[in-house]
Design a protein around this motif. Structure first.
Motif: not given
Length: 268
Positions: A209-224, A226-232
């Motif tokens: 379906s083209g849905q993408v998963v991975g991880w992304a950081s939530t804090n601009n000042s640090s890599i941690v 980081y949370h799992a995400y889903l893009i639809t």
């Protein structure tokens, strides 16, 4: 939970699974060497090695039973491989010394990463392997590194690419779309996916379906954290408002959260 066993050693790891409950990964063998395996109908079978090498890892398997991964070709180098009909075939490289395969679809299109000849501005980049030809996918900013981790039935590839936004050497997840169906990379076909507000992300898998998963950081000042995400995607778009490499916002990227302390991190 089913114990898949080992190839005679003390450890095994499963990395891929198809719709027929066939699993692939690697196991230590009786000589304490890593060897790729397939687990099928209750039996764990080693896939062997490429000529000149003594180690291999299987990463993915499609529903036809074709397996990909990477295997040593000598003491210090490895090549991506395709294992089919009982034979392990090297996929070669993009002119460098090493490559790895991480995903395969039902058409036997393969993606992964390969290094390039020494001396250039790009160290390694993703590839699309199709019909015995490996085509490189240039990093978004033509800088240093990128890698392909997932491919779906339509040949869409996801992974990560290096960007300098807002600071140098940040990784962002990407989606690559072969817009003109010529099986090679053209300008504008790699599209950055943004983050959850931080400076880093990676994309690991994409479904039919083209849905993408991975991880992304939530804090601009640090890599941690980081949370799992889903893009639809919506109407063939995976990032809103734009695919700009200066705008991290992606309203299509859903934060899947984490299980809390101590790290508050998660990866899909």
């Amino acid at each position: 939970v089913v114990n898949l066993g080992t190839l005679g050693g003390t450890r095994s790891v499963a990395l891929g699974l198809n719709d027929r409950s066939e699993a692939v990964g690697w196991s230590l063998d009786s000589s304490n060497r890593m060897q790729a395996f397939v687990w099928r109908n209750g039996t764990l079978t080693g896939l062997g090695n490429l000529p000149g090498g003594t180690g291999s890892v299987a990463t993915a398997i499609n529903n036809a039973g074709a397996i990909v991964g990477y295997a040593a070709t000598n003491a210090s180098r490895s090549n991506a491989f395709l294992y089919s009909a009982g034979t392990m075939q090297s996929l070669g490289t993009l002119g460098g010394r090493q490559s790895e395969a991480w995903a395969i679809n039902e058409q036997a299109d393969i993606t992964g990463l390969s290094d390039l000849p020494l001396g250039g501005a790009i160290y390694f980049e993703p590839f699309l392997w199709r019909t015995n030809f490996m085509a490189g996918i240039v990093p978004f900013s033509e800088k240093e590194t990128a890698a392909g981790y997932g491919i779906n039935a339509a040949g869409l590839i996801v992974g990560y690419t290096i960007l300098d936004i807002p600071d140098s050497n940040r990784t962002w997840g990407f989606i690559w779309i072969d817009a003109n169906s010529n099986s090679v990379h053209d300008p504008g076909e790699m599209k950055p996916l943004g983050t959850l507000g931080g400076q880093y992300s990676e994309a690991y898998a994409i479904n039919r379906s083209g849905q993408v998963v991975g991880w992304a950081s939530t804090n601009n000042s640090s890599i941690v954290p980081y949370h799992a995400y889903l893009i639809t995607p919506e109407n063939g778009v995976w990032k809103k408002p734009t695919y700009s490499n200066t705008d991290r916002t992606n309203t299509l990227m859903r934060d899947l959260g984490a299980l809390g302390s101590p790290a508050n991190n998660s990866v899909a």
